[in-house]
Design a protein around this motif. Structure first.
Motif, PDB file in Angstrom:
ATOM      1  N   LEU A 174       0.835  -1.199   0.000  1.00  0.00           N
ATOM      2  CA  LEU A 174       0.000   0.000   0.000  1.00  0.00           C
ATOM      3  C   LEU A 174       0.872   1.251   0.000  1.00  0.00           C
ATOM      4  CD1 LEU A 174      -2.378  -1.370   2.721  1.00  0.00           C
ATOM      5  CD2 LEU A 174      -3.008  -1.026   0.334  1.00  0.00           C
ATOM      6  N   PRO A 175       1.066   1.881  -1.155  1.00  0.00           N
ATOM      7  CA  PRO A 175       1.829   3.145  -1.189  1.00  0.00           C
ATOM      8  C   PRO A 175       1.096   4.236  -0.407  1.00  0.00           C
ATOM      9  CG  PRO A 175       1.624   2.186  -3.389  1.00  0.00           C
ATOM     10  CD  PRO A 175       0.690   1.427  -2.498  1.00  0.00           C
ATOM     11  N   ALA A 209      -0.090  15.655  -1.388  1.00  0.00           N
ATOM     12  CA  ALA A 209       0.887  15.130  -0.436  1.00  0.00           C
ATOM     13  C   ALA A 209       0.569  13.695  -0.058  1.00  0.00           C
ATOM     14  CB  ALA A 209       0.912  16.003   0.818  1.00  0.00           C
ATOM     15  N   ALA A 210       1.625  12.925   0.244  1.00  0.00           N
ATOM     16  CA  ALA A 210       1.446  11.541   0.678  1.00  0.00           C
ATOM     17  C   ALA A 210       0.764  11.505   2.043  1.00  0.00           C
ATOM     18  CB  ALA A 210       2.794  10.835   0.737  1.00  0.00           C
ATOM     19  N   SER A 211       0.135  10.378   2.343  1.00  0.00           N
ATOM     20  CA  SER A 211      -0.522  10.219   3.641  1.00  0.00           C
ATOM     21  C   SER A 211       0.520  10.111   4.750  1.00  0.00           C
ATOM     22  CB  SER A 211      -1.407   8.970   3.631  1.00  0.00           C
ATOM     23  OG  SER A 211      -2.330   9.028   2.557  1.00  0.00           O
ATOM     24  N   LYS A 212       0.095  10.405   5.965  1.00  0.00           N
ATOM     25  CA  LYS A 212       0.977  10.383   7.130  1.00  0.00           C
ATOM     26  C   LYS A 212       0.743   9.102   7.923  1.00  0.00           C
ATOM     27  CE  LYS A 212       2.311  13.276  11.066  1.00  0.00           C
ATOM     28  NZ  LYS A 212       1.987  14.530  11.799  1.00  0.00           N
ATOM     29  N   LEU A 213       1.816   8.355   8.165  1.00  0.00           N
ATOM     30  CA  LEU A 213       1.721   7.047   8.813  1.00  0.00           C
ATOM     31  C   LEU A 213       0.962   7.106  10.137  1.00  0.00           C
ATOM     32  CD1 LEU A 213       5.182   5.355   8.196  1.00  0.00           C
ATOM     33  CD2 LEU A 213       2.942   4.399   7.653  1.00  0.00           C
ATOM     34  N   HIS A 214       0.143   6.045  10.344  1.00  0.00           N
ATOM     35  CA  HIS A 214      -0.657   5.951  11.563  1.00  0.00           C
ATOM     36  C   HIS A 214      -0.399   4.638  12.296  1.00  0.00           C
ATOM     37  CE1 HIS A 214      -3.878   7.429  14.096  1.00  0.00           C
ATOM     38  NE2 HIS A 214      -4.525   6.283  13.998  1.00  0.00           N
ATOM     39  N   VAL A 215       0.417   3.753  11.694  1.00  0.00           N
ATOM     40  CA  VAL A 215       0.694   2.438  12.275  1.00  0.00           C
ATOM     41  C   VAL A 215       2.196   2.219  12.301  1.00  0.00           C
ATOM     42  CG1 VAL A 215      -1.509   1.420  11.574  1.00  0.00           C
ATOM     43  CG2 VAL A 215       0.443   1.354  10.009  1.00  0.00           C
ATOM     44  N   GLU A 216       2.616   1.097  12.875  1.00  0.00           N
ATOM     45  CA  GLU A 216       4.023   0.739  12.930  1.00  0.00           C
ATOM     46  C   GLU A 216       4.193  -0.737  12.624  1.00  0.00           C
ATOM     47  OE1 GLU A 216       4.049   0.182  17.812  1.00  0.00           O
ATOM     48  OE2 GLU A 216       5.065   1.886  16.862  1.00  0.00           O
ATOM     49  N   ALA A 253      -3.050   5.345   7.593  1.00  0.00           N
ATOM     50  CA  ALA A 253      -2.353   6.621   7.423  1.00  0.00           C
ATOM     51  C   ALA A 253      -3.384   7.733   7.348  1.00  0.00           C
ATOM     52  CB  ALA A 253      -1.474   6.615   6.177  1.00  0.00           C
ATOM     53  N   ASP A 254      -3.058   8.865   7.953  1.00  0.00           N
ATOM     54  CA  ASP A 254      -3.955  10.026   7.956  1.00  0.00           C
ATOM     55  C   ASP A 254      -3.656  10.928   6.767  1.00  0.00           C
ATOM     56  OD1 ASP A 254      -5.479   9.655  10.385  1.00  0.00           O
ATOM     57  OD2 ASP A 254      -3.585   9.952  11.443  1.00  0.00           O
ATOM     58  N   ALA A 255      -4.643  11.723   6.388  1.00  0.00           N
ATOM     59  CA  ALA A 255      -4.424  12.745   5.367  1.00  0.00           C
ATOM     60  C   ALA A 255      -3.485  13.807   5.926  1.00  0.00           C
ATOM     61  CB  ALA A 255      -5.754  13.372   4.948  1.00  0.00           C
ATOM     62  N   ASP A 256      -2.469  14.137   5.162  1.00  0.00           N
ATOM     63  CA  ASP A 256      -1.478  15.129   5.591  1.00  0.00           C
ATOM     64  C   ASP A 256      -1.731  16.433   4.846  1.00  0.00           C
ATOM     65  OD1 ASP A 256       0.636  16.345   6.760  1.00  0.00           O
ATOM     66  OD2 ASP A 256       2.190  15.289   5.630  1.00  0.00           O
ATOM     67  N   GLY A 257      -2.702  17.193   5.328  1.00  0.00           N
ATOM     68  CA  GLY A 257      -3.057  18.439   4.663  1.00  0.00           C
ATOM     69  C   GLY A 257      -4.298  18.276   3.806  1.00  0.00           C
ATOM     70  N   SER A 293      -4.577  15.696   0.366  1.00  0.00           N
ATOM     71  CA  SER A 293      -4.122  14.369   0.754  1.00  0.00           C
ATOM     72  C   SER A 293      -5.344  13.576   1.188  1.00  0.00           C
ATOM     73  CB  SER A 293      -3.102  14.459   1.891  1.00  0.00           C
ATOM     74  OG  SER A 293      -2.615  13.184   2.226  1.00  0.00           O
ATOM     75  N   VAL A 294      -5.231  12.247   1.170  1.00  0.00           N
ATOM     76  CA  VAL A 294      -6.351  11.402   1.586  1.00  0.00           C
ATOM     77  C   VAL A 294      -5.833  10.322   2.520  1.00  0.00           C
ATOM     78  CG1 VAL A 294      -7.707  11.794  -0.505  1.00  0.00           C
ATOM     79  CG2 VAL A 294      -6.100   9.899  -0.425  1.00  0.00           C
ATOM     80  N   ALA A 295      -6.735   9.805   3.344  1.00  0.00           N
ATOM     81  CA  ALA A 295      -6.378   8.753   4.292  1.00  0.00           C
ATOM     82  C   ALA A 295      -6.237   7.413   3.571  1.00  0.00           C
ATOM     83  CB  ALA A 295      -7.434   8.668   5.392  1.00  0.00           C
ATOM     84  N   LEU A 296      -5.562   6.474   4.238  1.00  0.00           N
ATOM     85  CA  LEU A 296      -5.339   5.134   3.692  1.00  0.00           C
ATOM     86  C   LEU A 296      -5.792   4.121   4.731  1.00  0.00           C
ATOM     87  CD1 LEU A 296      -4.079   3.411   1.391  1.00  0.00           C
ATOM     88  CD2 LEU A 296      -1.920   3.517   2.645  1.00  0.00           C
TER      89      LEU A 296
END
Length: 760
Positions: A46-47, A54-61, A73-77, A80-83
């Protein structure tokens, strides 16, 4: 039923746009079979960037267990869209992997291993969207991570919440799907037309439009029939347009249905229109109705190298090579893989890349079906490209500008209005890859803009830093000035207090002198009984001198700090200098008076003689300190010279004062000795210490010899300093010799006088 019989009567007039072409459609290769749902792949890639912006912002590890539909992943701005997780499983890696892009490069991706349970996270469905407010619907769409699924990937949350929402009056559903081979929207309408229509009703509520149009080409009869049934009783117009490529272009479809043109550099919302893709509207419906995020899409798998051609519903992140194996992909004979259609798609350099939100088609043509373009030849200026351009541009001119890297001219000729449909390349008899030149030029211009933006940001940061530093310096200077003024005021207060105390002491000493003088005029016997208090006068003189030294220091500090107290302190110094002189004269007069009185009064106590050796040592110390300060001044930096010069001048004054005190002491001693010799009753004065004077002379001579040796061996840069020291020590040696000679002479006189007295 024929196609013409299926075409509904539309109250909206159908217009035409400039240019366009009619390539072979190849639609029936994949639109005859129902949508097939593929199973779970062994892994999902999942890119973080599957859209414009902008790319999504990581929400997991790594190592985290996730459920189906859980946000990864959250929307970063805003752009951007969530994943979300397409299925339940474990995050095993977050690293750079190959992605579906013409460059064939890597990007940050989340690798998810399915656990096979396909367990959903908690969802929040809504049976009646009418109960939701506009903002609640927009929030649901944003949380679902929906992006435009027609190819561009523009964040849907922005599209349904334009800043000029009140001016939006028309909603258009883009169901044209004009690209050859692609039939994903066609099959979606055939099987799920009701979901699409309900999604349109949701958008009508959000946008508050008065008109909703569905634009679809007349080569999709089954989809038209399904829409007719779903639209029964709905206030939505179904508009069937002639088949022509690229009627599915946003601006071209607006021209067909409304006869309006979107100005250059503007978007449809600027003229009151919003367009949405079929698959995007269906995803909006599922997000609002069932609370489902966008985790899958319908993708067309077609081309002669695929045995089981059709449309599949596939999870996002599914590797394309695994997906192709499920439809009997003949990889041994394949020439290339294309993501998208033959007109606007791009060749995949690797088949291991994943499916993303904009993957609407995977085309695996045979060499005969879609041969490679022949080598480009020289442009013959036929003008066919201009005739075919749906954006009414001048492709030939744009080609020359792009080839010559004259990007400013290309941009001036509306390069960014090009939708990259490929119609110009399709009709070019010289096989020139025009679209590739345009894409390259757009990339260069965007890069130049980005570089310019970064340069502006760097300049703004530098200027902001300079302003901040200047402000800090100004604040520090203001604080230093405040501290200097406060110190000057405190010093002035101390000086005023010391001045007052000195005046009191001086007045007391003066009164004592006056009183004693009055007593002496009345009776010599009283003066003989009550000697003058020389210690009081000397103490008053020393205190006044100490106060004067402090005032000199305060004046130097005030001058160094440019204080406003300089004038006031200068006047105070002059005033106190006069007082010091008065105190000194009072002490000297009193001393002389007592010396005279000690001669006339036979019973007077023997007075203390001045300590010549101590005063001589004080002069030597003052001269040594002055030498050091003069050396420091010679080696000091420019910014230190002014302060050291003042210190040197002050110490010169102190040396002169010490010398004057020594001379006065010597004169006083001489007079005292003369008075003692005149009076027979006066006790024999103390004789000079020849041994001590001889020792002082020997030490001075030894020190002079060492300094002369050091001068002979010194480096050039030290000679000037040592020469001054040698000259000064020679003066001291001479002074010691003279003192010894005078002492010897005095001793001889004393001995002679004693012998004469004995004879008499």
């Amino acid at each position: 039923m024929t196609t013409q019989e299926l075409i509904p009567t539309c109250s909206v007039d159908i217009f035409d746009f400039h240019g366009g072409i009619h390539p072979e459609e190849h639609k029936t290769d994949s639109n005859q079979q129902p949508i097939r749902v593929l199973g779970l792949p062994p892994k999902l890639i999942l890119p973080l960037k599957q859209h414009i912006g902008a790319a999504s912002k990581l929400h997991v590890e790594v190592g985290q267990k996730v459920l189906k539909g859980q946000k990864l992943a959250d929307a970063d701005g805003p752009f951007s869209v969530a994943l979300h997780a397409p299925t339940s499983g474990e995050v095993v890696a977050i690293d750079d992997q190959l992605i579906a892009h013409p460059s064939g490069q890597t990007d940050c991706c989340i690798t998810l291993i399915p656990d096979g349970e396909d367990k959903w996270c908690e969802l929040h469905p809504c049976e009646d969207f009418h109960q939701l407010s506009t903002s609640q619907i927009q929030a649901k769409v944003s949380e679902a991570g929906i992006a435009g699924m027609g190819g561009a990937g523009f964040p849907t949350a922005i599209k349904i919440a334009p800043p000029n929402l009140a001016t939006i009056d028309t909603l258009i559903l883009n169901a044209a799907e004009c690209e050859p081979y692609i039939t994903s929207d066609d099959r979606l309408l055939q099987e799920r037309a009701s979901e699409v229509v309900e999604g349109l009703e949701i958008l009508i509520k959000v946008l508050g439009v008065h008109q909703c149009l569905i634009g679809i080409e007349d080569n999709k009869p089954e989809a038209i029939l399904a829409l007719q049934k779903a639209l029964a009783g709905k206030d939505i117009q179904l508009c069937v347009v002639p088949t022509k490529y690229p009627s599915g272009g946003e601006k071209q479809l607006i021209k067909l249905l409304t006869n309006k043109e979107v100005p250059s550099g503007r978007i449809p919302a600027d003229i009151g229109i919003v367009c949405q893709n079929v698959a995007t509207v269906a995803a909006i419906y599922r997000a609002v109705r069932f609370g489902e995020p966008l985790i899958s899409r319908i993708t067309t798998l077609t081309g002669e190298q695929i045995a089981e051609r059709g449309n599949v519903e596939v999870l996002l992140g599914t590797p394309i090579d695994w997906m192709l194996k499920q439809v009997n992909y003949q990889s041994a004979k394949v020439q290339r893989l294309i993501m998208g259609g033959p007109m606007m798609g791009f060749t995949l350099l690797h088949s291991e890349v994943p499916v993303v939100k904009t993957t609407n088609c995977i085309l695996a043509p045979s060499p005969k079906e879609l041969p490679l373009s022949p080598p480009a030849q020289a442009c013959i200026r036929c003008g066919l490209c201009a005739d075919a351009c749906p954006a009414e541009l001048l492709p030939q001119q744009l080609y020359w500008f792009s080839r010559a890297e004259e990007y400013e001219k290309a941009e001036h000729h509306n390069l960014f209005d090009c939708i990259e449909c490929g119609a110009c390349s399709y009709v070019c008899p010289s096989s020139i890859p025009l679209v590739q030149y345009y894409r390259h030029s757009k990339g260069k211009i965007k890069q130049q803009r980005e570089n310019h933006r970064k340069s502006d940001q760097a300049r703004e940061r530098f200027e902001a830093r300079q302003r901040r530093l200047e402000q800090e310096q100004a604040e520090k200077a203001a604080k230093r000035k405040e501290r200097a003024e406060a110190a000057a005021k405190a010093q002035a207060a101390k000086l005023a207090q010391a001045e007052q105390q000195a005046e009191m002491n001086l007045d007391s000493a003066s009164k004592a002198v006056v009183q004693e003088a009055s007593d002496r005029s009345q009776t010599k016997q009283a003066l003989a009984d009550e000697a003058l208090d020389l210690d009081t006068l000397k103490s008053a003189w020393e205190k006044a001198q100490a106060k004067l030294d402090k005032m000199f220091d305060a004046l130097d500090d005030a001058k160094a700090n440019n204080s406003e107290q300089v004038d006031k302190l200068t006047r105070a110094v002059e005033k106190n200098q006069m007082r010091v002189n008065q105190a000194k004269m009072a002490w000297q007069k009193a001393q002389k008076a007592q010396q005279i009185q000690s001669v006339s009064v036979t019973e007077a106590q023997e007075q203390d003689e001045p300590d010549i050796e101590a005063l001589t040592l004080a002069v030597e110390k003052a001269e040594a300190k002055l030498i050091k300060m003069e050396d420091a001044l010679a080696q000091a930096a420019d910014e230190q010279k002014e302060r050291l010069t003042r210190a040197v001048e002050k110490n010169k004054l102190r040396v002169e004062q010490a010398k004057q005190v020594l001379e006065d002491a010597k004169a006083s001693l001489a007079k005292s000795q003369g008075a003692n010799e005149a009076q027979s009753t006066i006790a024999e004065a103390e004789k000079p210490d020849l041994n001590a004077l001889t020792l002082v002379l020997e030490k001075a001579q030894a020190k002079l010899i060492k300094m002369e040796d050091a001068l002979a061996q010194a480096a050039d840069e030290q000679k000037e300093k040592l020469t001054r020291a040698v000259e000064k020590n020679k003066v001291r040696v001479e002074a010691a010799k003279q003192a010894l000679e005078e002492a010897q002479e005095q001793l001889n006189i004393d001995i002679s006088d004693q012998s004469k007295g004995g004879k008499s």
